[in-house]
Design an enzyme around this catalytic site. Structure first.
Site, PDB file in Angstrom:
ATOM      1  CG  ASP A   1       0.463  -4.134   2.001  1.00  0.00           C
ATOM      2  OD1 ASP A   1       0.645  -5.099   2.763  1.00  0.00           O
ATOM      3  OD2 ASP A   1       1.272  -3.188   1.899  1.00  0.00           O
TER       4      ASP A   1
ATOM      5  CD  GLU B   1       0.224  -1.525   8.468  1.00  0.00           C
ATOM      6  OE1 GLU B   1      -0.152  -0.886   9.477  1.00  0.00           O
ATOM      7  OE2 GLU B   1       0.714  -0.977   7.468  1.00  0.00           O
TER       8      GLU B   1
ATOM      9  CG  ASP C   1      -0.337  -0.084   2.525  1.00  0.00           C
ATOM     10  OD1 ASP C   1       0.898  -0.151   2.597  1.00  0.00           O
ATOM     11  OD2 ASP C   1      -1.073  -0.082   3.533  1.00  0.00           O
ATOM     12  CB  SER C   2       4.547   1.714  -0.014  1.00  0.00           C
ATOM     13  OG  SER C   2       4.778   0.542  -0.779  1.00  0.00           O
TER      14      SER C   2
ATOM     15  CE  LYS D   1       2.869  -6.051   3.891  1.00  0.00           C
ATOM     16  NZ  LYS D   1       2.466  -5.042   4.924  1.00  0.00           N
TER      17      LYS D   1
ATOM     18  CD  GLU E   1       7.841  -0.447   7.815  1.00  0.00           C
ATOM     19  OE1 GLU E   1       8.107   0.660   7.310  1.00  0.00           O
ATOM     20  OE2 GLU E   1       6.814  -1.096   7.527  1.00  0.00           O
TER      21      GLU E   1
END
Length: 277
Positions: free
Chosen positions: A90, A122, A51-52, A120, A189
């Site tokens: 993501d 978080e 999602d970056s 993915k 991270e």
């Protein structure tokens, strides 16, 4: 006659990545487009459609504004370019933090519409139960602990984690819960080096470090950071190229030749065939 192609390459999948725990380091990079995915595919075990993309491609200030539609669009592009590497996408902010049922529906949509091999998430305090729910229903899930970009508004910025005993133990516990829930790998991270090593030693899933430690089971970077496309990059990024300067130089040369009318020249121009009227 069989129509099976002889040049078909077997794509890596979640069990292949999980089996690399403690073995050869897992090579991961982000990808958002088909051409970049095709270039990196030969060298990577895993390509993450992160999602970056919201910040790197769309100019957003953080990842919070990324949508399901954006992730699916870029996921489809990457799947067209990659043949060998596992592709993970993501799940964007707001698509999985509510009910496990909603998370499953969104994950299933991503996988159906892109063909990717996993999603993915978080891994905040409430997420392991959702991971378990999705894995039990056939969706491979990668976790993400430590600095969680989607929590930037709560944290007040992108800040390294695990530098005191309280946050160290909390993140270690979140990593363990993420693995126990069924995640096949965990991104770690922006954490203190000792915490990254403790997580890697404590959990059975491979760890993928980004600003964590060389002691992780693999590494990932945002490709555009690694290629030097931005003036500023985080401390943990090593620039393996300096493409921002190369692109600027090429743009300047192009502009100068257009203004001087030296581009296009004869080599780039179509002419009538000889003898034609």
């Amino acid at each position: 006659m069989s129509s099976h192609r002889q040049d078909v390459v077997r794509r890596l999948a979640a069990p292949d990545i999980a089996a690399r725990k403690g073995g050869e380091p897992i090579v991961c990079l982000t990808a958002y487009t088909a051409p970049i995915a095709e270039i990196l595919d030969e060298h990577c075990d895993l390509l993450l459609v992160g999602d970056s993309v919201g910040m790197v491609v769309h100019g957003l200030p953080n990842t919070v504004g990324v949508t399901m539609e954006m992730m699916i669009l870029h996921g489809q592009a990457v799947m067209r370019g990659a043949r060998k590497a596992m592709v993970v996408i993501d799940m964007p902010f707001g698509s999985y933090e509510g009910s496990a049922e909603t998370a499953y529906e969104n994950a299933a949509r991503i996988m159906k519409e892109t063909g990717a091999q996993a999603v993915k998430v978080e891994s905040g305090p409430t997420v392991p139960d959702t991971i378990h729910y999705m894995v039990q229903r056939g969706i491979p899930v990668m976790g993400h602990v430590g600095l969680r970009p989607q929590a930037v508004l709560v944290d007040g910025g992108f800040k390294a984690k695990g530098r005191d005993i309280g946050s160290h133990n909390q993140i270690l516990a979140e990593a363990a819960a993420t693995t126990e829930a069924g995640a096949f790998a965990v991104v770690v991270e922006g954490v203190a080096e000792g915490l990254a090593r403790d997580i890697t030693a404590a959990i059975t899933a491979p760890t993928i470090g980004i600003g964590a430690s060389a002691g992780c089971d693999g590494q990932i970077l945002v490709t555009d950071d690694m290629l030097g496309l931005f003036d500023w990059t985080p401390k943990f990024v090593r620039r393996f190229a300096h493409l921002r300067g190369d692109i600027a130089e090429a743009g300047a040369k192009y502009a100068a030749e257009v203004r001087a009318r030296t581009f296009p020249g004869d080599a780039e121009t179509y002419f009538a065939k000889k003898g034609s009227s």
